[in-house]
Enzyme design. Structure first.
Site, PDB file in Angstrom:
ATOM      1  N   MET A  28      -8.537 -18.657 -33.209  1.00  0.00           N
ATOM      2  CA  MET A  28      -7.004 -18.460 -34.605  1.00  0.00           C
ATOM      3  C   MET A  28      -6.775 -19.835 -34.602  1.00  0.00           C
ATOM      4  O   MET A  28      -6.299 -20.546 -33.673  1.00  0.00           O
ATOM      5  CB  MET A  28      -5.777 -17.171 -33.807  1.00  0.00           C
ATOM      6  CG  MET A  28      -6.564 -16.439 -34.151  1.00  0.00           C
ATOM      7  SD  MET A  28      -5.473 -15.037 -33.063  1.00  0.00           S
ATOM      8  CE  MET A  28      -5.893 -15.264 -31.684  1.00  0.00           C
ATOM      9  N   THR A  29      -6.747 -20.633 -35.977  1.00  0.00           N
ATOM     10  CA  THR A  29      -6.148 -21.998 -35.986  1.00  0.00           C
ATOM     11  C   THR A  29      -5.005 -21.302 -35.914  1.00  0.00           C
ATOM     12  O   THR A  29      -4.180 -20.858 -36.547  1.00  0.00           O
ATOM     13  CB  THR A  29      -6.331 -21.963 -37.493  1.00  0.00           C
ATOM     14  OG1 THR A  29      -7.439 -22.120 -37.960  1.00  0.00           O
ATOM     15  CG2 THR A  29      -5.845 -23.247 -38.078  1.00  0.00           C
ATOM     16  N   GLY A 171     -19.037 -19.348 -40.125  1.00  0.00           N
ATOM     17  CA  GLY A 171     -19.948 -19.028 -41.625  1.00  0.00           C
ATOM     18  C   GLY A 171     -19.099 -17.871 -42.072  1.00  0.00           C
ATOM     19  O   GLY A 171     -19.972 -17.524 -43.605  1.00  0.00           O
ATOM     20  N   ALA A 172     -17.913 -17.134 -42.562  1.00  0.00           N
ATOM     21  CA  ALA A 172     -17.431 -16.508 -42.534  1.00  0.00           C
ATOM     22  C   ALA A 172     -16.135 -17.215 -43.536  1.00  0.00           C
ATOM     23  O   ALA A 172     -15.882 -19.005 -43.968  1.00  0.00           O
ATOM     24  CB  ALA A 172     -16.772 -16.246 -41.221  1.00  0.00           C
ATOM     25  N   HIS A 173     -15.585 -15.894 -43.724  1.00  0.00           N
ATOM     26  CA  HIS A 173     -13.967 -15.827 -44.916  1.00  0.00           C
ATOM     27  C   HIS A 173     -14.008 -17.643 -45.786  1.00  0.00           C
ATOM     28  O   HIS A 173     -13.062 -17.439 -46.182  1.00  0.00           O
ATOM     29  CB  HIS A 173     -13.025 -16.698 -43.765  1.00  0.00           C
ATOM     30  CG  HIS A 173     -12.758 -15.851 -42.515  1.00  0.00           C
ATOM     31  ND1 HIS A 173     -12.051 -15.844 -40.943  1.00  0.00           N
ATOM     32  CD2 HIS A 173     -13.519 -14.616 -42.226  1.00  0.00           C
ATOM     33  CE1 HIS A 173     -12.283 -14.948 -40.265  1.00  0.00           C
ATOM     34  NE2 HIS A 173     -12.917 -14.105 -41.193  1.00  0.00           N
ATOM     35  N   TYR A 175     -14.925 -19.962 -46.298  1.00  0.00           N
ATOM     36  CA  TYR A 175     -15.490 -22.246 -45.751  1.00  0.00           C
ATOM     37  C   TYR A 175     -16.707 -22.792 -45.993  1.00  0.00           C
ATOM     38  O   TYR A 175     -17.558 -21.547 -46.658  1.00  0.00           O
ATOM     39  CB  TYR A 175     -14.633 -22.135 -44.058  1.00  0.00           C
ATOM     40  CG  TYR A 175     -13.174 -21.975 -44.149  1.00  0.00           C
ATOM     41  CD1 TYR A 175     -12.164 -22.124 -44.467  1.00  0.00           C
ATOM     42  CD2 TYR A 175     -13.441 -20.750 -43.462  1.00  0.00           C
ATOM     43  CE1 TYR A 175     -11.098 -22.238 -44.229  1.00  0.00           C
ATOM     44  CE2 TYR A 175     -11.979 -20.137 -43.582  1.00  0.00           C
ATOM     45  CZ  TYR A 175     -10.825 -20.489 -43.542  1.00  0.00           C
ATOM     46  OH  TYR A 175      -9.135 -20.740 -43.265  1.00  0.00           O
TER      47      TYR A 175
HETATM   48  C1  FMN Z   1      -2.846 -17.374 -36.683  1.00  0.00           C
HETATM   49  C2  FMN Z   1      -4.779 -16.989 -37.278  1.00  0.00           C
HETATM   50  C3  FMN Z   1      -5.012 -18.456 -37.355  1.00  0.00           C
HETATM   51  C4  FMN Z   1      -6.697 -17.602 -37.883  1.00  0.00           C
HETATM   52  N1  FMN Z   1      -7.616 -18.931 -37.894  1.00  0.00           N
HETATM   53  C5  FMN Z   1      -8.675 -18.476 -37.856  1.00  0.00           C
HETATM   54  C6  FMN Z   1      -9.616 -19.123 -37.897  1.00  0.00           C
HETATM   55  O1  FMN Z   1      -9.490 -20.510 -37.121  1.00  0.00           O
HETATM   56  N2  FMN Z   1     -11.573 -19.243 -37.670  1.00  0.00           N
HETATM   57  C7  FMN Z   1     -11.511 -17.832 -37.376  1.00  0.00           C
HETATM   58  O2  FMN Z   1     -13.160 -17.860 -37.751  1.00  0.00           O
HETATM   59  N3  FMN Z   1     -10.827 -17.013 -37.945  1.00  0.00           N
HETATM   60  C8  FMN Z   1      -9.353 -16.769 -37.728  1.00  0.00           C
HETATM   61  N4  FMN Z   1      -8.574 -15.588 -37.766  1.00  0.00           N
HETATM   62  C9  FMN Z   1      -8.796 -15.098 -37.980  1.00  0.00           C
HETATM   63  C10 FMN Z   1      -9.019 -14.295 -36.690  1.00  0.00           C
HETATM   64  O3  FMN Z   1     -10.032 -14.712 -35.529  1.00  0.00           O
HETATM   65  C11 FMN Z   1      -8.887 -12.507 -37.087  1.00  0.00           C
HETATM   66  O4  FMN Z   1     -10.489 -12.453 -36.855  1.00  0.00           O
HETATM   67  C12 FMN Z   1      -8.014 -12.342 -37.659  1.00  0.00           C
HETATM   68  O5  FMN Z   1      -6.361 -12.360 -37.119  1.00  0.00           O
HETATM   69  C13 FMN Z   1      -8.375 -10.247 -37.360  1.00  0.00           C
HETATM   70  O6  FMN Z   1      -7.698  -9.817 -36.596  1.00  0.00           O
HETATM   71  P1  FMN Z   1      -6.451  -9.333 -35.542  1.00  0.00           P
HETATM   72  O7  FMN Z   1      -6.437  -8.155 -37.057  1.00  0.00           O
HETATM   73  O8  FMN Z   1      -6.740  -8.540 -34.204  1.00  0.00           O
HETATM   74  O9  FMN Z   1      -5.472 -10.867 -35.792  1.00  0.00           O
HETATM   75  C14 FMN Z   1      -7.133 -16.288 -37.519  1.00  0.00           C
HETATM   76  C15 FMN Z   1      -5.732 -15.213 -37.442  1.00  0.00           C
HETATM   77  C16 FMN Z   1      -4.951 -15.785 -37.588  1.00  0.00           C
HETATM   78  C17 FMN Z   1      -3.503 -14.995 -37.723  1.00  0.00           C
END
Ligand code: FMN
Length: 371
Positions: A28-29, A171-173, A175
């Site tokens: 989580m960023t 490798g997701a989302h 980017y």
């Molecule tokens: C604040 C925030 C920052 C995130 N940053 C990233 C990230 O840097 N890399 C990533 O792969 N996913 C990122 N995600 C997605 C999370 O890894 C995760 O897949 C998503 O929050 C779903 O899980 P949850 O429902 O338990 O929060 C981020 C999610 C949140 C809430």
């Protein structure tokens, strides 16, 4: 009565990585790394999750050594002496608390953030597109591609050298790596493009191979993938199990040991037309098709998904019965927990103790501070 949670607390081993339980902190960023350097506050934040009993911590996305590899000034670098010294403190603190951790190594490609900050060099992506028909930045040359692959490998080697237990490639989302996978952002006519997902996977395959060569055979490599994109939640890279196999198998053959299959809600079936509304999720299919270990994720313990949380939507706490059901069937190996671990560093310990009343509720306000 809530189902017993023991299934979440079985140990798990892959190559040199020994985990005490199945709970992974999702990457989580947080954008709390001034000048791109993780400091004591970041180390303390991760240490608290290790103290709280998380089996494996995945760091926030941390960027490789490329111009414009990040899209926000608070994202940490995973290169340069100062940033790597900061990460060394992080891993030492996590280890002191008995935790295990991977950095999530990342390049944000041509994505934008919610801030109006832009890097002072052009952003790069496979075809100079942010989304279908939305130009942004430059299309990468073959040299850019080779240098980027080398930068991922260097970051992985540094992760191992600093003492991290494993490494995750992002490798997701939507980017950079995902921009190669997705036909909507990869219109290249060279060998990094193509009409099929297997052809468009070449960049990721080359990254995984280079990372594998850099870390040796026994260091686990995790690869995070998603069907959905931040540019289009309904996008899908694989619409059938066969197509999914043609996407994932070459990545596993290249050296990915664990596929981290990102969904916004873990209980959603990937191919309901094949195995029904209660069918396997993405991580379930990935494991079944490739035999690789998989991590699932998405709204564990919460009613609402995370993108809505960025818009300020609050979530209700939910029980873990659906998760426990799927883990008892060994659908996937590990489960990542995101927001629930932001609001409550002791989430894992409390779940193990059956203290669901003691869990702190997630509120989007928690994103504003690093505690
Ligand atoms: C604040 C925030 C920052 C995130 N940053 C990233 C990230 O840097 N890399 C990533 O792969 N996913 C990122 N995600 C997605 C999370 O890894 C995760 O897949 C998503 O929050 C779903 O899980 P949850 O429902 O338990 O929060 C981020 C999610 C949140 C809430």
């Amino acid at each position: 009565m809530a189902a017993p949670t023991d299934v979440l607390f079985r140990p798990f081993r892959i190559k040199s990585l020994d985990l005490p339980n199945r709970i992974v902190m999702a990457p989580m960023t947080r954008t709390f790394a001034p000048e791109g350097i993780p400091g004591d506050a970041n180390a303390a934040y991760y240490r608290r999750r290790a103290d709280g009993g998380v089996g494996l911590i995945l760091s926030e996305g941390t960027v490789i050594d490329r111009p414009a590899s990040r899209n926000h000034p608070g994202i940490p670098f995973f290169h340069g002496d100062a940033a790597l010294a900061g990460w060394k403190t992080v891993i030492d603190e996590v280890h002191a608390a008995g935790g295990k951790m991977a950095p999530q190594i990342w390049h944000t490609g041509s994505t934008r953030t919610m801030t109006d900050w832009v890097p002072d060099v052009d952003v790069e992506s496979p075809s100079g597109l942010l989304a279908p028909d939305k130009p942004r930045g430059l299309a990468m040359s073959e040299q850019d591609i080779a240098d980027t692959i080398a930068a991922f490998a260097k970051a992985a080697a540094d992760a191992k050298r600093l003492g991290f237990d494993t490494v995750e490639i992002h490798g997701a989302h939507g980017y950079l790596i995902d921009q190669f996978f997705w036909a909507g952002t990869n219109t290249r006519e060279d060998s990094y493009g193509g009409a099929t997902i297997a052809e468009r996977s070449r960049f990721a395959v080359d990254v995984v191979k280079a990372v594998r060569a850099a870390v040796g055979p026994d260091f686990p490599v995790i690869l995070r993938l998603s069907q959905w994109k931040q540019q289009d939640y309904a996008a899908r890279l694989a619409t059938t199990p066969d197509e999914m196999a043609s996407w994932l198998q070459p990545l596993v053959d290249a050296g990915a040991d664990v596929l981290h299959c990102s969904q916004r809600r873990f209980w959603e079936p990937e191919f309901p037309e094949v195995d029904g509304e209660n069918g396997l999720n993405f991580a379930g299919w990935a494991k079944k098709l490739t035999g690789a270990a998989t991590i699932s994720v998405g709204s564990v313990g919460l009613s609402g998904e995370f993108i809505a949380a960025f818009g300020g939507e609050t979530s209700q706490r939910t029980d873990l019965d659906k998760l426990i059901d799927r883990m008892e069937r060994d659908e996937f190996d590990l489960i990542a927990v995101g927001r629930a671990l932001i609001s409550d560093a002791d989430w894992a310990k409390k779940v193990q103790a059956g203290d669901s009343e003691g869990l702190k509720d997630f509120s989007p306000a928690a994103l504003a501070e690093l505690v």
